[in-house]
Design a protein around this motif. Structure first.
Motif, short mmCIF file in Angstrom:
data_model
loop_
_atom_site.label_atom_id
_atom_site.label_comp_id
_atom_site.label_asym_id
_atom_site.label_seq_id
_atom_site.Cartn_x
_atom_site.Cartn_y
_atom_site.Cartn_z
N ASP A 169 37.93 56.47 24.53
CA ASP A 169 37.34 55.45 25.39
C ASP A 169 38.36 54.36 25.66
OD1 ASP A 169 34.89 56.59 25.72
OD2 ASP A 169 33.91 55.49 24.10
N ILE A 170 38.22 53.72 26.81
CA ILE A 170 39.17 52.66 27.16
C ILE A 170 38.44 51.39 27.57
CG2 ILE A 170 40.94 51.91 28.79
CD1 ILE A 170 42.07 54.54 28.85
N LEU A 171 38.89 50.27 27.01
CA LEU A 171 38.40 48.96 27.43
C LEU A 171 39.62 48.13 27.79
CD1 LEU A 171 35.95 46.97 27.64
CD2 LEU A 171 36.50 46.27 25.30
N ILE A 172 39.66 47.65 29.02
CA ILE A 172 40.78 46.80 29.43
C ILE A 172 40.26 45.39 29.60
CG2 ILE A 172 42.42 46.32 31.27
CD1 ILE A 172 42.81 49.22 31.65
N MET A 173 40.95 44.42 28.99
CA MET A 173 40.50 43.04 29.12
C MET A 173 41.52 42.27 29.93
SD MET A 173 39.09 42.22 25.36
CE MET A 173 40.62 41.99 24.48
N THR A 174 41.04 41.53 30.90
CA THR A 174 41.97 40.69 31.62
C THR A 174 41.44 39.28 31.76
OG1 THR A 174 43.10 40.29 33.71
CG2 THR A 174 41.11 41.61 33.81
N ALA A 175 42.35 38.33 31.55
CA ALA A 175 42.00 36.92 31.69
C ALA A 175 42.39 36.42 33.07
CB ALA A 175 42.69 36.09 30.62
N THR A 176 43.01 37.29 33.85
CA THR A 176 43.32 36.89 35.22
C THR A 176 42.10 37.19 36.04
OG1 THR A 176 45.52 37.75 34.82
CG2 THR A 176 45.00 37.13 37.07
N PRO A 177 41.38 36.16 36.44
CA PRO A 177 40.22 36.46 37.27
C PRO A 177 40.74 37.10 38.55
CG PRO A 177 40.27 34.15 36.60
CD PRO A 177 41.61 34.72 36.30
N ILE A 178 40.20 38.24 38.87
CA ILE A 178 40.68 38.98 40.02
C ILE A 178 39.62 38.93 41.11
CG2 ILE A 178 41.50 41.23 40.81
CD1 ILE A 178 42.02 41.84 37.80
N PRO A 179 40.01 38.52 42.30
CA PRO A 179 39.03 38.51 43.39
C PRO A 179 38.41 39.90 43.55
CG PRO A 179 41.07 37.47 44.10
CD PRO A 179 41.33 38.06 42.75
N ARG A 180 37.15 39.91 43.99
CA ARG A 180 36.44 41.19 44.06
C ARG A 180 37.20 42.23 44.86
NH1 ARG A 180 31.61 41.18 41.64
NH2 ARG A 180 30.70 39.13 41.30
N THR A 181 37.78 41.77 45.97
CA THR A 181 38.47 42.72 46.83
C THR A 181 39.60 43.41 46.08
OG1 THR A 181 39.72 40.85 47.63
CG2 THR A 181 37.99 41.68 49.05
N LEU A 182 40.34 42.63 45.32
CA LEU A 182 41.46 43.20 44.60
C LEU A 182 41.00 44.10 43.47
CD1 LEU A 182 44.21 40.49 44.31
CD2 LEU A 182 44.19 42.57 45.66
N THR A 183 39.87 43.73 42.86
CA THR A 183 39.33 44.59 41.81
C THR A 183 39.11 45.99 42.35
OG1 THR A 183 38.17 42.65 41.03
CG2 THR A 183 37.57 44.71 40.03
N LEU A 184 38.64 46.05 43.59
CA LEU A 184 38.39 47.36 44.20
C LEU A 184 39.66 48.19 44.34
CD1 LEU A 184 35.89 46.64 47.11
CD2 LEU A 184 35.44 47.65 44.88
N THR A 185 40.76 47.54 44.70
CA THR A 185 41.97 48.33 44.93
C THR A 185 42.65 48.74 43.64
OG1 THR A 185 43.56 46.52 45.02
CG2 THR A 185 42.43 47.07 47.06
N ALA A 186 42.48 47.93 42.59
CA ALA A 186 43.23 48.22 41.37
C ALA A 186 42.38 48.86 40.29
CB ALA A 186 43.84 46.93 40.83
N TYR A 187 41.11 48.49 40.25
CA TYR A 187 40.27 48.95 39.15
C TYR A 187 39.03 49.66 39.67
CZ TYR A 187 43.12 45.87 36.26
OH TYR A 187 44.16 45.26 35.61
N GLY A 188 39.12 50.16 40.89
CA GLY A 188 37.98 50.83 41.49
C GLY A 188 37.54 52.05 40.69
N ASP A 189 38.43 52.54 39.82
CA ASP A 189 38.07 53.71 39.02
C ASP A 189 37.34 53.31 37.74
OD1 ASP A 189 40.41 52.46 38.11
OD2 ASP A 189 41.04 54.26 37.03
N MET A 190 37.11 52.00 37.55
CA MET A 190 36.50 51.55 36.30
C MET A 190 35.19 50.82 36.55
SD MET A 190 39.84 50.09 34.38
CE MET A 190 39.27 50.61 32.78
#
Ligand code: ADP
Ligand code: MG
Length: 694
Positions: free
Chosen positions: A416-437
């Motif tokens: 299992d994988i849990l990735i934690m980020t403290a860089t708040p990412i705008p929703r749009t960018l979340t889609l391009t980078a973490y859309g698989d999660m």
């Protein structure tokens, strides 16, 4: 296999007329590839309108113009620094072509006396005579149609000529295939978009300023194609993950319950909700791929610990990877008491352990006596073998792409994988980078935290700030002093911080310590440790304190030349204070020379502590690439898309991609086949392999 229809644009530009090995290299450097399609995705940034073709007597100065002239006379330079001149004329008057450092033989050949030539370039009056210095284009009369055009101008690289570039693009456009339409019919109609090839042709032939805007029909469609390919690829990868069997870490929850009793605080609602989401993932047979987003200080570490307990409860191991030694150490400090009370074994594995010490740690990891491993990148070296790794937690990073995430799981079985980020990412960018999660957000701060008071102050007041700081420190406060960022030069950053250190040392003496990236890990830790235990009151630092450091008694932060930092970065830095119950103050010093926009940016920080809002603003002001440093961030690198202008289309692409895979999971329909072509067009090979053959 790539559809044949793409073959004509998936060959090297080497095959084109006038393209040698040198040009191939330059194109590759410029566009990121040497294929025709790479050249085609390189769009113009400007144009030159050569359609202005007056008679010589009527020509207006300082414009680009095209003339048909007769060559009258070659006038050689009398002195070294004077130009070679060629007098030409039409029926209304004379114009001089001006060449500095020109080769005479070449000029004689280009401009034979008595003959007619088409010339195009910028014109000007000099001592009352019309002249054209170094014409951009020269041709015979039959070439007039080819010269008298609107010429697109491309982003260039040294060594490549404009003429060369134009020729390559011209030939590339001639090879454009007609591709089947992959965009939904309704969307095409709604947006009034043209087909792919027509859009590309238009984008390469701007006729007005509007044609260069990112939101015109042609460029918007091309951007959408790219986003659709990106989102479809991510959706395919996500589907693959979901199909992958995960481990079932179902357990009685006693470890988690006991932890709640041990920790000296109540979980926030956001923490409890997130832990529930994680438990649901981990208890089920699906494999967890979850992103935990949470502002600095929102309490991600304890959430990760709860996740790790699920693996441990089922006799598997968990690992948490931090980006630096200091942070790994801090995680250990935070977790070791709790772990001890629970009867669990923690190990720390970082680059600093060598020889015997390291082999002892490795042994415990391998034989399973270690339950939880805390470490840095060192965790993923080849000789680190786990007894049974069930969960990997990656803290505070945005340096992994979709591909690398797949790799991280290889140390265990269906990890299992849990990735934690403290860089708040705008929703749009979340889609391009973490859309698989899947995404969880900690959008709430622990109780009892006071808002940070942020002031924006000109650096002419520096002395006042130092005086105030002195008073505060004498009455027990601790503070960070962040030195200015000097772009593109770590050496200069170092000089700036050392200067400031010397000055402040005069005042604060041994209450002061320094922290920067060029220090040895040991020294850094030593100084940080002294700050943590209160021996040092003031820490002069570069952005190395940006990530994760947690000292509750630190209530003041001064940031010099705040205007040089990105908004998200300022927000991250500021998050180092305001961690305890005392009132905290952040002082943003700015250079009085900065403009209004820069001042406005600082006001955004002053007025908000909402990392997500700040990130959205940052994206609007600076664009995605600059905001996160695209290259090292794992965020999609777009060629045709500019999220500053196209982000509204990303959501559409995202939803469409989902719908497509629901209706036609193997891309078998006509549109499905067209979409496959799209994936190949954008070289989404990692995703293509997940399309089932059946
Ligand atoms: P971050 O999200 O920035 O990584 P941390 O996990 O380092 O935040 O937590 C910051 C501090 O807040 C730690 O000292 C942690 O013990 C504390 N903390 C975490 N959750 C809570 C809570 N619910 N109430 C009070 N303090 C908390
Ligand atoms: Mg943290």
């Amino acid at each position: 296999m790539r559809p044949f229809i793409l073959d004509s644009i998936f060959i090297s530009v080497r095959g084109l007329t006038g393209v040698g090995p040198k040009t191939v290299k330059l194109i590759s450097k410029l566009t990121g590839g040497e294929k025709i399609v790479d050249a085609l995705f390189h769009l113009p940034i400007k144009y030159i309108d050569r359609r202005y073709s007056p008679k010589i007597a009527n020509a207006i100065s300082n414009k680009v113009a095209t003339f048909t002239v007769t060559i009258n006379e070659h006038i050689k330079a009398k002195y070294k620094n004077k130009p070679y001149r060629i007098r030409c004329s039409d029926e209304t008057g004379d114009i001089y072509l001006i060449y500095f450092h020109a080769k005479e033989a070449w000029l004689q050949k280009q401009f034979p006396i008595g003959q007619k030539r088409i010339i195009s370039g910028e014109i000007e009056y000099y001592h009352g005579m019309l002249q054209m210095p170094h014409p951009d284009m020269i041709g015979k009369e039959k070439d007039r149609k080819k010269i008298e055009i609107v010429e697109p101008i491309y982003p260039m690289t040294a060594g490549l000529t404009r003429k060369n570039m134009t020729k390559i693009i011209e030939q590339s456009l001639a090879k454009l295939p007609k591709l089947p339409e992959w965009i939904d019919k309704n969307l095409i109609n709604l947006k009034k978009w043209h087909s792919w090839d027509v859009s590309l042709l238009q984008a390469h032939n701007p006729k007005s300023e509007e044609d260069l805007l990112p939101n015109n029909l042609a460029r918007e469609r091309l951007a959408y194609d790219e986003m659709l390919a990106n989102q479809l690829a991510i959706a395919l990868i996500r589907k693959y993950h979901k199909k992958q069997n995960g481990r079932i870490f179902q357990n009685d929850g006693i470890l988690q319950d006991n932890t709640k009793k041990i920790i000296p605080f109540e979980l926030t609602n956001a923490q409890s909700r997130t832990i529930k989401e994680i438990n649901a993932d981990m208890y089920s047979s699906k494999r967890m791929m979850r992103l935990l987003q949470g502002d600095v200080g929102s309490g991600k570490t304890i959430v990760a610990f709860f996740a790790m307990l699920n693996a441990v409860a089922c006799n598997a191991q968990a690992a948490i990877m931090a980006p630096t030694e200091i942070l790994a150490q801090q995680h250990l400090e935070n977790l070791k008491n709790i772990a001890q009370k629970l009867g669990l074994n923690l190990s720390l594995l970082t680059g600093k352990y060598k020889g015997k010490e390291r082999s002892e740690i490795l042994k415990q990891i391998k034989d399973g006596s270690t339950n939880i491993v805390i470490g840095t990148h060192a965790l993923f070296q080849d000789d680190v073998i786990f007894h049974d790794l069930g969960l990997v937690v990656i803290d505070e990073q945005h340096r992994f792409g979709v591909k690398q995430r797949l790799k991280l799981t290889e140390k265990g079985k269906n990890t299992d994988i849990l990735i934690m980020t403290a860089t708040p990412i705008p929703r749009t960018l979340t889609l391009t980078a973490y859309g698989d999660m899947e995404v969880s957000r900690l959008d709430e701060k622990p109780l009892g935290r006071k808002a940070i008071i942020t002031s924006v102050i000109p650096n002419t007041k520096l002395q006042d700030i130092v005086d105030a700081l002195k008073r505060q420190i004498n009455s027990g406060a601790q503070a960070y002093w962040v030195c200015p960022l000097i772009e593109e030069s770590e050496i200069m950053d170092l000089a700036a911080i050392e200067d400031r250190y010397k000055q402040l040392y005069e005042i604060f003496g041994d209450k002061l310590a320094i922290l920067h990236g060029k220090m040895k890990a040991k020294e850094k830790e030593h100084n940080m440790q002294k700050f943590v235990n209160g021996e040092v009151k003031l820490l002069v630092a570069t952005t190395v304190i940006e990530v994760g450091v947690d000292v509750k008694n630190a209530t003041i932060m001064v940031i010099e030349h705040a205007e040089r930092f990105g908004l998200s970065q300022l927000h991250q830095l500021r998050g180092r204070i305001g961690r305890g119950e005392k009132q905290s103050n952040c002082i943003l010093l700015y250079d009085t020379n900065i403009g209004d926009i820069a001042k406005k940016r600082l006001q955004i920080i002053k007025n908000s502590e909402d990392g997500f809002l700040i990130a959205e603003e940052d994206l609007k002001l600076r664009g995605a690439g600059e905001m996160l440093g695209t290259k090292q961030s794992g965020f999609a690198e777009f060629k045709l898309t500019n999220l500053q202008f196209h982000s509204h289309l990303l959501q559409i692409a995202h939803d469409d991609a989902k719908l497509i895979l629901n209706n036609d999971p193997n891309l078998k329909s006509d549109r499905g086949k067209a979409l496959k072509t799209l994936l190949y067009l954008f070289e989404k090979n990692d995703a293509i392999k997940f399309i089932s053959a059946g």
